[in-house]
Write a protein that holds these residues in place. Structure first.
Motif, mmCIF file in Angstrom:
data_model
loop_
_atom_site.group_PDB
_atom_site.id
_atom_site.type_symbol
_atom_site.label_atom_id
_atom_site.label_comp_id
_atom_site.label_asym_id
_atom_site.label_seq_id
_atom_site.Cartn_x
_atom_site.Cartn_y
_atom_site.Cartn_z
ATOM 1 N N LEU A 195 0.677 -1.265 0.105
ATOM 2 C CA LEU A 195 -0.108 0.121 0.151
ATOM 3 C C LEU A 195 0.942 1.327 -0.048
ATOM 4 N N VAL A 196 0.624 2.263 -0.798
ATOM 5 C CA VAL A 196 1.064 3.455 -0.887
ATOM 6 C C VAL A 196 -0.202 4.597 -0.401
ATOM 7 N N LYS A 197 0.129 5.325 0.680
ATOM 8 C CA LYS A 197 -0.711 6.428 1.158
ATOM 9 C C LYS A 197 -0.279 7.808 1.238
ATOM 10 N N GLU A 198 -1.287 8.336 0.335
ATOM 11 C CA GLU A 198 -0.948 10.042 0.549
ATOM 12 C C GLU A 198 -1.683 10.509 1.588
ATOM 13 N N ILE A 199 -0.968 10.708 2.602
ATOM 14 C CA ILE A 199 -1.342 10.991 4.085
ATOM 15 C C ILE A 199 -1.723 12.192 4.043
ATOM 16 N N THR A 200 -1.647 13.000 3.094
ATOM 17 C CA THR A 200 -2.308 14.537 3.461
ATOM 18 C C THR A 200 -3.679 14.580 2.721
ATOM 19 N N GLN A 201 -4.131 13.692 2.018
ATOM 20 C CA GLN A 201 -5.413 13.662 1.349
ATOM 21 C C GLN A 201 -6.294 12.570 2.272
ATOM 22 N N ASP A 202 -7.435 13.238 2.967
ATOM 23 C CA ASP A 202 -8.316 12.184 3.705
ATOM 24 C C ASP A 202 -8.961 10.968 2.892
ATOM 25 N N ALA A 204 -7.673 9.469 0.309
ATOM 26 C CA ALA A 204 -6.580 8.663 -0.002
ATOM 27 C C ALA A 204 -6.449 7.561 1.033
ATOM 28 N N VAL A 205 -6.287 8.257 2.323
ATOM 29 C CA VAL A 205 -5.932 7.416 3.486
ATOM 30 C C VAL A 205 -7.156 6.675 3.723
ATOM 31 N N ASP A 206 -8.287 7.087 3.566
ATOM 32 C CA ASP A 206 -9.450 6.161 4.043
ATOM 33 C C ASP A 206 -9.787 4.912 2.736
ATOM 34 N N CYS A 207 -9.342 5.377 1.735
ATOM 35 C CA CYS A 207 -9.520 4.247 0.692
ATOM 36 C C CYS A 207 -8.667 3.249 0.862
ATOM 37 N N ALA A 208 -7.290 3.271 1.182
ATOM 38 C CA ALA A 208 -6.125 2.776 1.255
ATOM 39 C C ALA A 208 -6.635 1.714 2.601
ATOM 40 N N THR A 219 -8.715 -12.809 0.962
ATOM 41 C CA THR A 219 -7.672 -13.621 0.970
ATOM 42 C C THR A 219 -7.644 -14.641 2.223
ATOM 43 N N GLY A 220 -8.387 -14.120 3.428
ATOM 44 C CA GLY A 220 -8.387 -15.143 4.530
ATOM 45 C C GLY A 220 -6.975 -14.537 5.106
ATOM 46 N N ASP A 221 -6.192 -14.034 4.677
ATOM 47 C CA ASP A 221 -4.741 -13.702 5.157
ATOM 48 C C ASP A 221 -4.363 -12.571 5.789
ATOM 49 N N PRO A 222 -4.178 -12.680 7.003
ATOM 50 C CA PRO A 222 -3.959 -11.192 7.683
ATOM 51 C C PRO A 222 -2.809 -10.402 7.098
ATOM 52 N N ASP A 223 -1.721 -11.345 6.634
ATOM 53 C CA ASP A 223 -0.526 -10.862 6.186
ATOM 54 C C ASP A 223 -0.526 -10.592 4.649
ATOM 55 N N SER A 224 -1.656 -10.422 4.225
ATOM 56 C CA SER A 224 -1.548 -10.260 2.604
ATOM 57 C C SER A 224 -1.360 -8.865 2.213
ATOM 58 N N ILE A 225 -1.126 -7.937 3.228
ATOM 59 C CA ILE A 225 -0.465 -6.394 2.751
ATOM 60 C C ILE A 225 0.638 -6.553 3.535
ATOM 61 N N VAL A 226 1.552 -6.504 2.492
ATOM 62 C CA VAL A 226 3.098 -6.726 3.069
ATOM 63 C C VAL A 226 3.726 -5.576 3.697
ATOM 64 N N CYS A 227 3.383 -4.354 3.130
ATOM 65 C CA CYS A 227 4.064 -3.167 3.737
ATOM 66 C C CYS A 227 3.029 -1.920 3.220
ATOM 67 N N LEU A 245 9.528 -0.395 -0.804
ATOM 68 C CA LEU A 245 8.648 -1.348 -1.686
ATOM 69 C C LEU A 245 9.534 -2.291 -2.183
ATOM 70 N N SER A 246 10.958 -2.106 -2.766
ATOM 71 C CA SER A 246 11.652 -2.910 -3.325
ATOM 72 C C SER A 246 12.181 -4.041 -2.385
ATOM 73 N N GLN A 247 12.213 -3.857 -0.970
ATOM 74 C CA GLN A 247 12.611 -4.504 -0.130
ATOM 75 C C GLN A 247 11.494 -5.763 0.340
ATOM 76 N N ASN A 248 10.239 -5.515 -0.399
ATOM 77 C CA ASN A 248 9.391 -6.691 -0.049
ATOM 78 C C ASN A 248 8.846 -6.981 -1.336
ATOM 79 N N GLU A 249 8.288 -8.275 -1.149
ATOM 80 C CA GLU A 249 7.902 -9.127 -2.253
ATOM 81 C C GLU A 249 6.225 -9.069 -2.276
ATOM 82 N N PHE A 250 5.606 -8.757 -3.412
ATOM 83 C CA PHE A 250 4.136 -8.507 -3.610
ATOM 84 C C PHE A 250 4.006 -8.741 -5.034
#
Length: 409
Positions: A195-202, A204-208, A219-227, A245-250
């Motif tokens: 996930l990438v969040k634009e933290i200054t836009q309400d 965008a944060v809500d949608c993420a 997915t039933g996987d609590p770890d499906s959001i990796v970062c 992002l590059s340090q994670n696999e997705f």
């Protein structure tokens, strides 16, 4: 000499008083029926609109600043809607509809100021809100206290209409955008998302956050959001976020960002060798996304939208596309279509209410059913929101937006 001076002074004062009287008349919309009153006619026969019969609708829009790209398209949409539907019948009398457009400069405080001016100074009977949830939330108490209806075509935070009986929207909420893209990601076989969040836009944060909840449930996987990484809307260098992002696999990145930010980010990702699928929402659907993104966004960024020219939802869709094509060379965007729907639904409500009283118009908006709009057959739920079919698009190799799929989550 004294007599000449006195004569000139008298003439100047007379002209000044005439100008003031004219300005006062114009600011209240001429011989409009006035908020809180009916025309009093019992006949159903409509009289033709004269230059003195005017109803004003205020349009607050981001015409400059960070949100100017969607704001420009919304302005095109409402002006085209007004050109094609210039009058409204109120209790048997036809009135010209005058748009009073105010630039909020992509600023929340200025959005509230614009709404106040349009209601108090211009005498507008309804307000159309700007593209962007935060701006509309800043206007919320203004329209609520004035008991004036507001409708917005591009503000997706659920908070916009929450606990505000005078606010309506003709577009999806963040919840629905998140549902659409989470379902699309799952259907594509993606099981790990960054996930990438634009933290200054309400919005965008809500949608993420909504996407995260829905996707982990699918997915039933609590770890499906990796970062998760964040940035500010004014940022132009995204090296730190992209390194994380590059340090994670997705399988893909979900980034409900503004068009300019996302286009720059995808370009910088490509330059550093981070090749991945990007998922986004309708904020990408502006010309700047293609011009800034270039080849980097072609068949790479997939986003949810309300509308596509390849799928005619109603006869009104075809009509709007035909009329738009007579005036513009580019493709009609969802911003234009949604603004068209917001304007025409508002006119229908004013006509149904047989009044320009704010509470009467709000009640009429709530009672609209299966309204034939350009984006589908529309009606408001109990929270004044609309859910409809959604489409997913990308950018094709011809530098134009391309239809991918229709999604019903």
């Amino acid at each position: 000499m004294k007599k000449l001076f006195a004569l000139l002074l008298t003439l100047a004062m007379a002209l000044s008083l005439a100008a003031c009287a004219n300005q006062s008349s114009n600011s209240r919309g001429g011989n409009s029926p006035g908020t809180g009153t009916n025309s009093g006619s019992n006949t159903s026969t409509s009289t033709s609109a004269s230059s003195g019969n005017v109803i004003k609708i205020g349009v607050v829009e981001c015409l400059t600043g960070d949100n100017a790209a969607p704001g420009a398209l919304c302005k095109i949409g409402v002006e085209l809607a007004n050109e094609l539907n210039p009058t409204v019948e109120v209790d048997g009398v036809e009135y010209n509809v005058e748009l009073v457009i105010a630039d909020c400069k992509s600023d929340k405080v200025e959005a509230a100021n614009c709404a106040t001016r349009l209601i108090e100074r211009e005498g507008c009977v309804a307000i159309m809100g700007p593209a962007g949830s935060g701006f509309n939330m800043a206007m919320g108490d203004i329209v609520k206290n004035a008991k004036i209806p507001a409708i917005v075509s591009n503000a997706t935070s659920p908070l916009v209409t929450q606990d505000n009986p005078y606010y309506f929207r003709s577009c999806f909420t963040n919840n629905f955008h998140a549902k659409v893209m989470a379902q699309y990601a799952y259907d594509q076989g993606y099981r790990k998302i960054a996930l990438v969040k634009e933290i200054t836009q309400d919005a965008a944060v809500d949608c993420a956050n909504q996407f995260k909840d829905i996707f982990t449930s699918l997915t039933g996987d609590p770890d499906s959001i990796v970062c998760e990484v964040g940035y500010n809307v004014t940022d132009q260098d995204y090296n730190a976020q992209l390194v994380t992002l590059s340090q994670n696999e997705f399988d893909a990145v979900f980034a409900p960002n503004t068009a300019v930010n996302l286009a720059m980010m995808v370009n910088q990702a490509k330059d550093m060798g981070l090749n991945t699928v990007w998922l986004a929402i309708d904020s990408c659907e502006v010309p700047e996304f293609i011009t800034i993104g270039g080849e980097a966004v072609v068949d790479t960024v997939f986003f949810s939208s309300f509308f596509d020219t390849a799928v005619a939802q109603t006869p009104t869709t075809s009509y709007l596309l035909e009329e738009y094509g007579k005036r513009y060379d580019d493709e009609c965007s969802s911003f234009v279509a949604l603004q068209y729907d917001a304007y025409t639904m508002l006119l229908q409500a004013i006509s149904n209410a047989k009044s320009t009283d704010g509470e009467a118009i709000c009640a009429a908006l709530e009672q609209i059913e299966n309204f034939e709009g350009a984006t589908g057959y529309l009606q408001f739920d109990e929270k004044h929101n609309i859910e409809n079919l959604a489409v997913v698009k990308t950018v094709g190799d011809n530098s134009a937006f391309k239809y991918i799929a229709t999604v019903t989550p």
